[in-house]
Design a protein around this motif. Structure first.
Motif, mmCIF file in Angstrom:
data_model
loop_
_atom_site.group_PDB
_atom_site.id
_atom_site.type_symbol
_atom_site.label_atom_id
_atom_site.label_comp_id
_atom_site.label_asym_id
_atom_site.label_seq_id
_atom_site.Cartn_x
_atom_site.Cartn_y
_atom_site.Cartn_z
ATOM 1 N N ASP A 167 8.620 -7.962 -23.192
ATOM 2 C CA ASP A 167 7.416 -8.364 -24.058
ATOM 3 C C ASP A 167 5.946 -8.113 -23.451
ATOM 4 O OD1 ASP A 167 9.030 -8.667 -26.134
ATOM 5 O OD2 ASP A 167 9.267 -11.155 -25.756
ATOM 6 N N ARG A 168 6.123 -8.032 -22.039
ATOM 7 C CA ARG A 168 4.966 -7.854 -21.172
ATOM 8 C C ARG A 168 4.625 -6.440 -20.808
ATOM 9 N NH1 ARG A 168 7.668 -12.485 -18.822
ATOM 10 N NH2 ARG A 168 7.757 -11.417 -16.956
ATOM 11 N N TRP A 169 5.338 -5.724 -21.130
ATOM 12 C CA TRP A 169 5.225 -4.313 -20.806
ATOM 13 C C TRP A 169 4.065 -3.563 -21.624
ATOM 14 C CZ3 TRP A 169 7.224 -1.617 -16.898
ATOM 15 C CH2 TRP A 169 6.933 -0.336 -16.767
ATOM 16 N N PRO A 170 3.051 -3.363 -20.693
ATOM 17 C CA PRO A 170 1.791 -2.801 -21.279
ATOM 18 C C PRO A 170 1.611 -1.383 -22.088
ATOM 19 C CG PRO A 170 1.695 -2.309 -19.070
ATOM 20 C CD PRO A 170 2.954 -2.991 -19.306
ATOM 21 N N GLY A 171 2.693 -0.563 -21.826
ATOM 22 C CA GLY A 171 2.695 0.935 -22.427
ATOM 23 C C GLY A 171 3.876 0.891 -23.382
ATOM 24 N N SER A 172 4.446 2.130 -23.743
ATOM 25 C CA SER A 172 5.443 2.279 -24.445
ATOM 26 C C SER A 172 6.920 2.233 -23.874
ATOM 27 C CB SER A 172 5.428 3.892 -25.132
ATOM 28 O OG SER A 172 4.286 4.181 -25.763
ATOM 29 N N VAL A 173 7.778 1.692 -24.669
ATOM 30 C CA VAL A 173 9.088 1.508 -24.348
ATOM 31 C C VAL A 173 9.913 2.468 -25.376
ATOM 32 C CG1 VAL A 173 11.269 0.051 -24.177
ATOM 33 C CG2 VAL A 173 9.083 -0.837 -23.457
ATOM 34 N N VAL A 174 10.490 3.418 -24.674
ATOM 35 C CA VAL A 174 11.107 4.688 -25.322
ATOM 36 C C VAL A 174 12.752 4.693 -25.049
ATOM 37 C CG1 VAL A 174 10.936 7.188 -25.864
ATOM 38 C CG2 VAL A 174 8.843 5.913 -24.783
ATOM 39 N N GLY A 175 13.351 4.781 -26.261
ATOM 40 C CA GLY A 175 14.681 4.955 -26.249
ATOM 41 C C GLY A 175 15.226 6.139 -26.809
ATOM 42 N N THR A 176 16.531 6.605 -26.527
ATOM 43 C CA THR A 176 16.891 7.878 -27.036
ATOM 44 C C THR A 176 18.154 7.648 -27.965
ATOM 45 O OG1 THR A 176 18.311 8.119 -25.053
ATOM 46 C CG2 THR A 176 16.387 9.312 -24.867
ATOM 47 N N LEU A 177 18.057 8.097 -29.094
ATOM 48 C CA LEU A 177 19.210 7.908 -30.172
ATOM 49 C C LEU A 177 19.700 9.068 -30.710
ATOM 50 C CD1 LEU A 177 18.262 4.504 -32.045
ATOM 51 C CD2 LEU A 177 19.977 4.737 -30.433
ATOM 52 N N LEU A 178 20.992 9.335 -31.229
ATOM 53 C CA LEU A 178 21.265 10.457 -31.922
ATOM 54 C C LEU A 178 20.782 10.424 -33.213
ATOM 55 C CD1 LEU A 178 25.091 10.826 -30.578
ATOM 56 C CD2 LEU A 178 23.096 12.166 -30.037
ATOM 57 N N ASN A 199 24.530 3.682 -21.935
ATOM 58 C CA ASN A 199 25.641 4.105 -21.180
ATOM 59 C C ASN A 199 26.126 5.253 -21.672
ATOM 60 O OD1 ASN A 199 27.451 3.379 -22.997
ATOM 61 N ND2 ASN A 199 28.559 1.906 -21.742
ATOM 62 N N GLU A 200 27.018 5.902 -20.841
ATOM 63 C CA GLU A 200 27.536 7.058 -20.898
ATOM 64 C C GLU A 200 28.098 7.369 -22.202
ATOM 65 O OE1 GLU A 200 27.214 6.859 -16.478
ATOM 66 O OE2 GLU A 200 27.792 5.408 -18.104
ATOM 67 N N GLN A 201 29.071 6.485 -22.708
ATOM 68 C CA GLN A 201 29.917 6.428 -24.155
ATOM 69 C C GLN A 201 29.172 6.086 -25.148
ATOM 70 O OE1 GLN A 201 31.208 5.265 -20.875
ATOM 71 N NE2 GLN A 201 31.978 7.288 -20.551
ATOM 72 N N ALA A 202 28.722 4.783 -25.315
ATOM 73 C CA ALA A 202 28.053 4.157 -26.425
ATOM 74 C C ALA A 202 26.446 4.465 -26.671
ATOM 75 C CB ALA A 202 28.388 2.637 -26.426
ATOM 76 N N GLY A 203 25.838 4.886 -25.602
ATOM 77 C CA GLY A 203 24.247 4.912 -25.799
ATOM 78 C C GLY A 203 23.647 3.493 -25.659
ATOM 79 N N LEU A 204 22.455 3.586 -26.373
ATOM 80 C CA LEU A 204 21.719 2.267 -26.442
ATOM 81 C C LEU A 204 22.553 1.340 -27.735
ATOM 82 C CD1 LEU A 204 17.973 2.867 -26.333
ATOM 83 C CD2 LEU A 204 19.345 1.862 -24.676
ATOM 84 N N SER A 226 26.153 16.332 -27.176
ATOM 85 C CA SER A 226 25.453 15.377 -26.335
ATOM 86 C C SER A 226 25.262 16.182 -24.797
ATOM 87 C CB SER A 226 26.394 14.173 -26.147
ATOM 88 O OG SER A 226 27.806 14.731 -25.458
ATOM 89 N N LEU A 227 24.533 15.175 -24.124
ATOM 90 C CA LEU A 227 24.001 15.604 -22.777
ATOM 91 C C LEU A 227 24.835 14.696 -21.654
ATOM 92 C CD1 LEU A 227 20.421 16.752 -23.095
ATOM 93 C CD2 LEU A 227 22.199 18.191 -22.548
ATOM 94 N N ASN A 228 25.105 15.120 -20.531
ATOM 95 C CA ASN A 228 25.240 14.151 -19.448
ATOM 96 C C ASN A 228 24.126 13.040 -19.318
ATOM 97 O OD1 ASN A 228 24.404 13.918 -16.484
ATOM 98 N ND2 ASN A 228 26.824 13.447 -16.626
ATOM 99 N N LEU A 229 24.279 11.900 -19.104
ATOM 100 C CA LEU A 229 23.632 10.989 -18.983
ATOM 101 C C LEU A 229 22.123 11.283 -17.905
ATOM 102 C CD1 LEU A 229 22.354 8.079 -19.718
ATOM 103 C CD2 LEU A 229 23.805 7.205 -17.911
#
Length: 242
Positions: A167-178, A199-204, A226-229
């Motif tokens: 919650d204190r992060w001042p910029g963007s938090v970016v995730g990857t999802l299929l 993680n490698e199998q389940a993602g976020l 998919s790509l290697n992590l």
């Protein structure tokens, strides 16, 4: 063994290059082991001096001992034991770099080591291990960092601690999802960016994906779905940090 590393707070690093990198960055070995093949090498001489100055132990050993410690038939001629260093999450300074990396439940030490190395190459601020991750100080992970284990700040946090800190992060938090609809190249990254990878199998997990300001996808144009992590994380580090 991980249990012994956790109890001692130490870890093993292999090779004169990695040991030299450590010494140059101010990490003196607690124990320095070397074989006859390395005797007299100027970089070994520097490592010996740094170890002795810090009160460490220097031991010349035969090839059989190197093989047993390294658990391989063709061991490096230099092995060293160092203290582990974790940076407390609360002391990280987000503005110190354009991009940071968060990893949730990463399982493969080779992936983790490669990500640490990539983060170093890209000038990332550090790597945050969230939840139950593999050990960044395992022999496999350290080997994959090629010395970057000594250059990149590493923090670790339980999920609840990370969620509260985010919650204190001042910029963007970016995730990857299929399932994301935003291309990783066109996303609006606000620096500093925190790239959060699952993680490698389940993602976020849905819980961590919901923490992100934006979730993006890396297009799959061939048959692979998919790509290697470590590859995916490298792409995102440069996309969010440039």
């Amino acid at each position: 063994m991980r249990k012994a590393r956790e109890e001692s707070g130490q870890f093993l690093a292999e090779g004169l290059k990695i040991v030299t990198e450590a010494v140059e960055l101010g990490h003196a070995p607690k124990i320095l082991l070397y074989g006859k093949d390395a005797d007299g090498h100027p970089l070994l001489t520097r490592a010996v001096a740094a170890t002795e100055k810090a009160g460490g132990e220097v031991i010349e050993v035969n090839r059989e001992i190197l093989e047993k410690i390294a658990k391989r038939d063709n061991p490096q001629a230099v092995l060293a034991v160092f203290d582990q260093r974790f940076t407390p999450l609360q002391t990280l300074e987000p503005q110190a770099a354009k991009v940071w990396v968060g990893l949730h439940r990463v399982r493969d030490p080779g992936n983790l080591g490669t990500i640490i190395r990539t983060a170093d190459a890209a000038g990332a601020g550090g790597v945050i291990l969230v939840g139950d991750c593999c050990d960044p100080y395992s022999v496999e992970a350290v080997r994959a960092t090629m010395g970057s284990i000594f250059a990149v700040p590493i923090a670790k946090a339980a999920e609840a601690e990370f969620i509260a800190w985010r919650d204190r992060w001042p910029g963007s938090v970016v995730g990857t999802l299929l399932t994301a609809t935003v291309d990783h190249k066109s996303a609006d990254y606000r620096r500093p960016s925190l790239v959060l990878m699952g993680n490698e199998q389940a993602g976020l997990t849905p819980e961590l994906a919901a923490l992100c300001d934006v979730n993006v996808k890396i297009p799959m144009r061939g048959r692979a779905d998919s790509l290697n992590l470590s590859v995916a994380t490298g792409i995102m580090i440069y996309a969010a940090g440039d």
